[in-house]
Write an enzyme that holds these catalytic residues in place. Structure first.
Site, PDB file in Angstrom:
ATOM      1  N   THR A  74       5.784   0.732   2.669  1.00  0.00           N
ATOM      2  CA  THR A  74       6.730   1.569   3.409  1.00  0.00           C
ATOM      3  C   THR A  74       5.912   2.617   4.145  1.00  0.00           C
ATOM      4  OG1 THR A  74       8.453   1.255   1.746  1.00  0.00           O
ATOM      5  CG2 THR A  74       8.723   3.097   3.256  1.00  0.00           C
ATOM      6  N   LEU A  86       0.818  -1.210   0.000  1.00  0.00           N
ATOM      7  CA  LEU A  86       0.000   0.000   0.000  1.00  0.00           C
ATOM      8  C   LEU A  86       0.854   1.264   0.000  1.00  0.00           C
ATOM      9  CD1 LEU A  86      -2.345  -1.522   2.669  1.00  0.00           C
ATOM     10  CD2 LEU A  86      -2.907  -1.224   0.249  1.00  0.00           C
ATOM     11  N   PRO A  87       0.316   2.367  -0.538  1.00  0.00           N
ATOM     12  CA  PRO A  87       1.151   3.558  -0.733  1.00  0.00           C
ATOM     13  C   PRO A  87       1.449   4.410   0.486  1.00  0.00           C
ATOM     14  CG  PRO A  87      -1.055   3.912  -1.631  1.00  0.00           C
ATOM     15  CD  PRO A  87      -0.985   2.478  -1.214  1.00  0.00           C
ATOM     16  N   LYS A  97       6.613  11.087  -0.120  1.00  0.00           N
ATOM     17  CA  LYS A  97       6.044  10.528   1.109  1.00  0.00           C
ATOM     18  C   LYS A  97       7.125   9.883   1.969  1.00  0.00           C
ATOM     19  CE  LYS A  97       4.707   6.459   1.181  1.00  0.00           C
ATOM     20  NZ  LYS A  97       5.237   5.120   1.551  1.00  0.00           N
ATOM     21  N   LYS A 125      14.395   0.849   5.533  1.00  0.00           N
ATOM     22  CA  LYS A 125      13.792   1.221   4.244  1.00  0.00           C
ATOM     23  C   LYS A 125      13.751   2.736   4.090  1.00  0.00           C
ATOM     24  CE  LYS A 125      11.689   0.866   0.328  1.00  0.00           C
ATOM     25  NZ  LYS A 125      10.340   0.370   0.140  1.00  0.00           N
ATOM     26  N   ASN A 177      -3.562   4.534   4.182  1.00  0.00           N
ATOM     27  CA  ASN A 177      -4.083   3.422   3.384  1.00  0.00           C
ATOM     28  C   ASN A 177      -3.972   2.110   4.145  1.00  0.00           C
ATOM     29  OD1 ASN A 177      -2.627   5.102   0.659  1.00  0.00           O
ATOM     30  ND2 ASN A 177      -4.816   4.824   0.888  1.00  0.00           N
TER      31      ASN A 177
END
Length: 326
Positions: A123, A92-93, A274, A199, A97
């Protein structure tokens, strides 16, 4: 006596084959996949290639169409996916979300079965991951955090790197699925901060190196250097990096990368902005100076405001070229 021994060996062999067969059948039970974007789409396809029946959901119906056409089951909500599959991967972005997909009105946790394995490869904010893990645990299911590195090209080729965290006893079960989509599956421990933090750090470095590569290539071109020759020299020199030798941002230098396709596909500028925002939040919370990370964040936010939001993050080269003409 001899007949008895032969019969016993035959029965033993049949029993072993039956057990192995049943395990193989069990491993090919449906796998849920939620989030069929630029990364999730090829990841889910690789599961299908390895023989797993995929039960899919995406908020955008058009993203589900090709899976439906290929015979995959497409559900109406994450809850419906959880009802059909006891192993689910989410890609998912953003943090909101992820929260909605897991805990929303039609979220996974509404119909999740006890003992289900839920793997999140998004992430997102590390604190959100920890909260989701707690919510999943309360429902008697298992949450594994498995953010990825490698980009869309690696997702298509099945060469992603997964940084996995959670209960160690469940790692092998997660690895069975993740190796269908990645060539490196690394167990990072049970502390959820580690892998999301890794990450975030990786993507901050990637953004900085992409901007640096774009600036260096742009400068060389303005000095009269052929871009292909310049890239070749850089990639044989100390300035070499992934952004220059694998994902070059200059159109015409490489084939099979977003810069060769008008910066379509790949890892979106919005997503990079983001991730850089997450890096800024964690840097502030830990009082860590990240001046280049802050500048990279500003640049990608400006790109989003100037029409680059849906383009690959390597479009920073195009953005800089246009800025010089202002």
């Amino acid at each position: 006596m001899l007949c008895t021994i032969v019969l016993k060996k035959t029965l033993d062999l049949w029993f072993i084959k039956t057990i192995l067969c049943s395990r193989a059948m069990a491993s090919k039970t449906p796998v849920g996949f939620i989030g069929l974007g630029n990364m999730g789409n090829p990841m889910a396809k690789n599961l299908v290639k390895h023989g797993y029946p995929v039960v899919a959901f995406d908020i955008f119906p058009e993203a589900c169409k090709e899976f439906q056409d290929s015979g995959a089951q497409v559900m109406d909500s994450p809850a419906d996916v959880a009802e059909r599959a006891d192993r689910i991967i989410t890609m998912l972005p953003s943090s909101p979300n992820a929260v909605e997909v897991y805990t929303g009105a039609n979220g996974i946790l509404k119909k999740v079965k006890k003992g289900s394995l839920l793997i999140d490869s998004s992430t997102i904010d590390p604190t959100v991951s920890k909260e989701l893990a707690k919510a999943v645990e309360k429902m008697g299911a298992v949450f594994m955090d498995a953010p990825v590195s490698g980009g869309v090209g690696a997702a298509r080729a099945g060469n992603l790197t997964f940084m996995v965290g959670g209960v160690e006893q469940e790692f092998d079960a997660a690895k069975e699925l993740l190796t269908c989509m990645g060539s490196n599956v690394i167990y990072c421990g049970e502390v959820f901060n580690y892998f999301q933090a890794a990450k975030i750090c990786n993507n901050m470095l990637l953004a900085i190196s992409m901007i640096g590569t774009a600036e260096a290539m742009n400068l060389g071109i303005r000095l009269g250097l052929d871009p292909k020759l310049l890239a070749k020299i850089l990639n044989m020199s100390s300035g070499r990096c992934w952004s220059s030798d694998t994902y070059n941002p200059v159109p015409g230098v490489m084939e099979g990368v977003p810069s060769a396709n008008n910066f379509q596909g790949g890892f979106g500028t919005t997503l990079m902005a983001k991730d850089l925002g997450l890096a800024q939040i964690t840097a502030t919370n830990t009082k860590t100076p990240v001046p280049l990370g802050s500048l990279a964040h500003q640049i990608y936010r400006m790109m989003c405001a100037k029409g680059y939001a849906l383009k690959d993050f390597s479009a920073v080269f195009q953005f800089l070229r246009e800025e010089e003409n202002l």
